[in-house]
Scaffold this motif. Sequence first.
Motif, short mmCIF file in Angstrom:
data_model
loop_
_atom_site.label_atom_id
_atom_site.label_comp_id
_atom_site.label_asym_id
_atom_site.label_seq_id
_atom_site.Cartn_x
_atom_site.Cartn_y
_atom_site.Cartn_z
N LEU A 280 0.60 -1.30 -0.16
CA LEU A 280 0.32 -0.24 0.11
C LEU A 280 1.24 1.33 -0.06
O LEU A 280 0.91 2.28 -0.99
N VAL A 281 2.47 1.12 0.53
CA VAL A 281 2.75 2.58 0.59
C VAL A 281 3.53 3.17 -1.14
O VAL A 281 4.68 3.60 -1.48
N GLN A 282 2.68 1.91 -2.28
CA GLN A 282 4.04 2.76 -3.56
C GLN A 282 3.13 3.01 -4.28
O GLN A 282 2.98 3.26 -4.64
N SER A 283 1.53 3.05 -3.14
CA SER A 283 0.91 4.26 -3.74
C SER A 283 1.23 5.51 -3.81
O SER A 283 1.99 5.73 -2.28
N PRO A 284 1.28 6.77 -4.92
CA PRO A 284 2.05 7.63 -4.42
C PRO A 284 1.11 8.54 -3.71
O PRO A 284 1.73 9.83 -3.47
N PHE A 285 -0.50 8.36 -3.20
CA PHE A 285 -1.27 8.77 -2.61
C PHE A 285 -0.76 8.39 -0.69
O PHE A 285 -1.38 8.85 0.27
N ILE A 286 -0.04 7.23 -0.54
CA ILE A 286 -0.33 6.51 0.58
C ILE A 286 1.59 7.30 1.04
O ILE A 286 2.25 6.34 0.46
N SER A 287 1.43 7.60 2.33
CA SER A 287 2.91 7.68 2.86
C SER A 287 3.60 7.00 3.92
O SER A 287 4.50 6.51 3.74
N GLN A 288 2.53 6.39 4.77
CA GLN A 288 2.91 5.69 5.57
C GLN A 288 1.70 5.05 6.33
O GLN A 288 0.53 5.68 6.07
N ILE A 289 1.65 3.95 6.64
CA ILE A 289 0.08 3.32 7.01
C ILE A 289 0.62 1.81 8.15
O ILE A 289 1.50 1.48 8.45
N MET A 290 0.03 2.08 9.66
CA MET A 290 -0.58 0.65 9.84
C MET A 290 -1.63 0.27 9.97
O MET A 290 -2.71 0.42 10.15
N VAL A 291 -1.29 -1.49 9.76
CA VAL A 291 -2.87 -2.03 9.43
C VAL A 291 -2.95 -2.16 11.01
O VAL A 291 -1.83 -3.21 11.37
N GLN B 63 -13.00 7.79 -1.26
CA GLN B 63 -13.56 7.01 -2.40
C GLN B 63 -12.00 6.73 -2.93
O GLN B 63 -12.01 5.94 -3.41
N HIS B 64 -10.85 8.06 -3.10
CA HIS B 64 -10.24 7.76 -3.84
C HIS B 64 -9.39 6.69 -2.99
O HIS B 64 -8.46 6.26 -3.98
N ILE B 65 -8.60 7.07 -1.98
CA ILE B 65 -7.54 6.00 -0.73
C ILE B 65 -8.34 5.14 -1.06
O ILE B 65 -8.19 3.57 -1.28
N GLN B 66 -9.67 4.63 -0.93
CA GLN B 66 -10.39 3.45 -0.96
C GLN B 66 -10.55 2.44 -2.05
O GLN B 66 -10.28 1.95 -1.91
N GLY B 67 -9.96 3.42 -3.45
CA GLY B 67 -9.94 2.78 -4.10
C GLY B 67 -8.53 2.11 -4.59
O GLY B 67 -8.50 1.34 -5.11
N GLU B 68 -7.42 2.97 -4.08
CA GLU B 68 -6.16 2.87 -3.90
C GLU B 68 -6.42 1.93 -3.23
O GLU B 68 -5.33 1.38 -3.77
N ILE B 69 -6.91 1.12 -2.18
CA ILE B 69 -6.64 -0.12 -1.13
C ILE B 69 -6.45 -0.67 -2.19
O ILE B 69 -6.37 -2.14 -2.00
N ARG B 70 -8.37 -0.64 -2.79
CA ARG B 70 -8.72 -2.06 -3.69
C ARG B 70 -7.73 -2.51 -4.56
O ARG B 70 -7.33 -3.63 -4.45
N SER B 71 -7.30 -2.22 -4.79
CA SER B 71 -6.33 -1.72 -7.05
C SER B 71 -4.99 -2.70 -6.19
O SER B 71 -4.60 -3.37 -7.64
N ARG B 72 -4.88 -2.27 -4.93
CA ARG B 72 -3.37 -2.68 -4.61
C ARG B 72 -3.45 -3.87 -3.92
O ARG B 72 -2.24 -4.54 -3.84
#
Length: 588
Positions: free
Chosen positions: A470-481, A525-534
């Motif tokens: 998910l951090v490969q998305s240009p719109f996500i800098s950091q993430i903790m699942v 919705q845009h971030i949700q789309g990034e998550i689903r596609s990746r």
Amino acid sequence: MTLIAMFEDAVQQYGNKPALAHKPRGGTYQDISYTEFGASVDAFSQGLNALGVQKGDRVAILSENRPEWAISDFGILKTGAVNVPMFSTLTAAQVGYILKDSGAKIICVSTEKQLEKCLAIRDEIPTLEQIILFDAIEGETPEGVIEFTAVCETAGEEVNNDSQEDDVATIIYTSGTTGNPKGVMLTHANFIFNLQACKSLIDVGETDVLLSFLPLSHVFERLGGHYVPLFSGAKIAYAESTFTVAQNMKDVAPTVMLSVPRLYETMHERILRAVQEGSPLKQKIFHWGVSVGSAVSSAIQQGRKPSAILQLQQGIADKLVFAKLKAATGGRLRFFVSGGAALPQSIAEFFHAAGILILEGYGLTETSPVISLNHPEKWRFGTVGAQVPGIEVQIAEDGEILTRGPHVMKGYFNNESATAEVIDADGWFYTGDIGVIDADGFIKITDRKKNIIVLSNGKNVAPQPIESELVQSPFISQIMVIGSERKNLAALIVPNFDALKAWAAENGVDASDTPTLLDTREVQQHIQGEIRSRLTDFADFEQVRRFTLLEKEFSQEDDEMTPTLKLKRNVIMERYAEAIEAMYPENA
């Protein structure tokens, strides 16, 4: 054979060759020869001896990377004392804990800022006798503080070192993602075995220049960016700070460089952002160049020579697309080395397509540190390489990686019970990492054992692969699942604010302030789309169903990350407990 004996051999062998380089504020890089370096170490060790430092004493270092750090390290070792390094980002309380636990007699600090931390807690450390300050101090010197130059000028007897290879050389305190840090005792033999094993796989020599910016208090930089080059006749240039690395790469034109994945991810993000801001023609040329580079990379990985046409296209792509990237590294880079955390496979593949090889390795402080390593003759993206020569590695029934050999620590300082928890009666060290070994001997890390998420349905989820994707998305800098004992996964996400604001401007979304932007339906919705596609290649139970966008990055300053940029998951979970509960209304 000891580290100080190897250092003295290097001084004799390489003499007037440059060993270290540093850049005074407002100046240019200045070299320090091996001979000058050796003389400084002799002088400092004599000064420590005059201050009463004896074999086995602990001497701490609280400093950024600079020549005095290296001089102090070998000066401490020459007296037979034990180096206790600390991250310069630690708080006064954290410094106090390590000084007290290690029983340090002296601490060397870099600046007045670091000195203030020590003065604040000095009365709480009964063993602390002296503070040595690298920088010159303005005004009156506080009681119990002596400047580094004064120590080196102290007339003393030549130190007669009688260290043995099994003596402890350093006590390195773990980052402490959970609980108090533990002091890892590493011997001269631990380091020497590991550096010789690594040197047998990666050739570093007299013509190499390394840019050092990862903290020398971390064992990865200590071995790979300090001992390996110095015992190979190479030159180490110190970055002015972590914020000047890009400029310093151009200044010193390194041939080899060590980093954690965040540097490579940042470089990748900046390249993609620049491409997005370019004309349609430039974007088309860039993507064509990447496709050509990827084809060349694929051929090399399969052991094939690229076709003549592909080589011709590669030459064109190199000039049109990748020349600026290579120039940004100084133009002489042979390879990068990545460690400290997982490197996303897509990042390694992108850089190789650009003609830059990133060699990923794996290890822990307790293994001094290298367990496995990709090297120029044998590498595979998505893995941390094969085990280094002379050690054993096996996978336990529950998937945990175990290792045994001369690289394993002597134990935790003054903590036999903690040592017994990780080293069994047969000498196997339990790494706490989950992984697999493929048919060719390459090791792939799945996650930290303690990070595994167990859903309420009993499914085990490794968050690291999901986060890395998910951090490969240009719109996500950091993430903790997150999701332990919950029905499904959720995530705390720090967006890439620059990319998100640019997207908002293009799509007419209100970006008047950050809270408003993150709360808009379009952004959600845009971030949700990034998550689903990746996450299309992940199982249903590995899908991130809900998320919360955070307005502020995770940072060391807020105690949310370790100095090696690992997330302190427990701290973050506690800090954002309310936001996490809001993502699981069914549990309310």
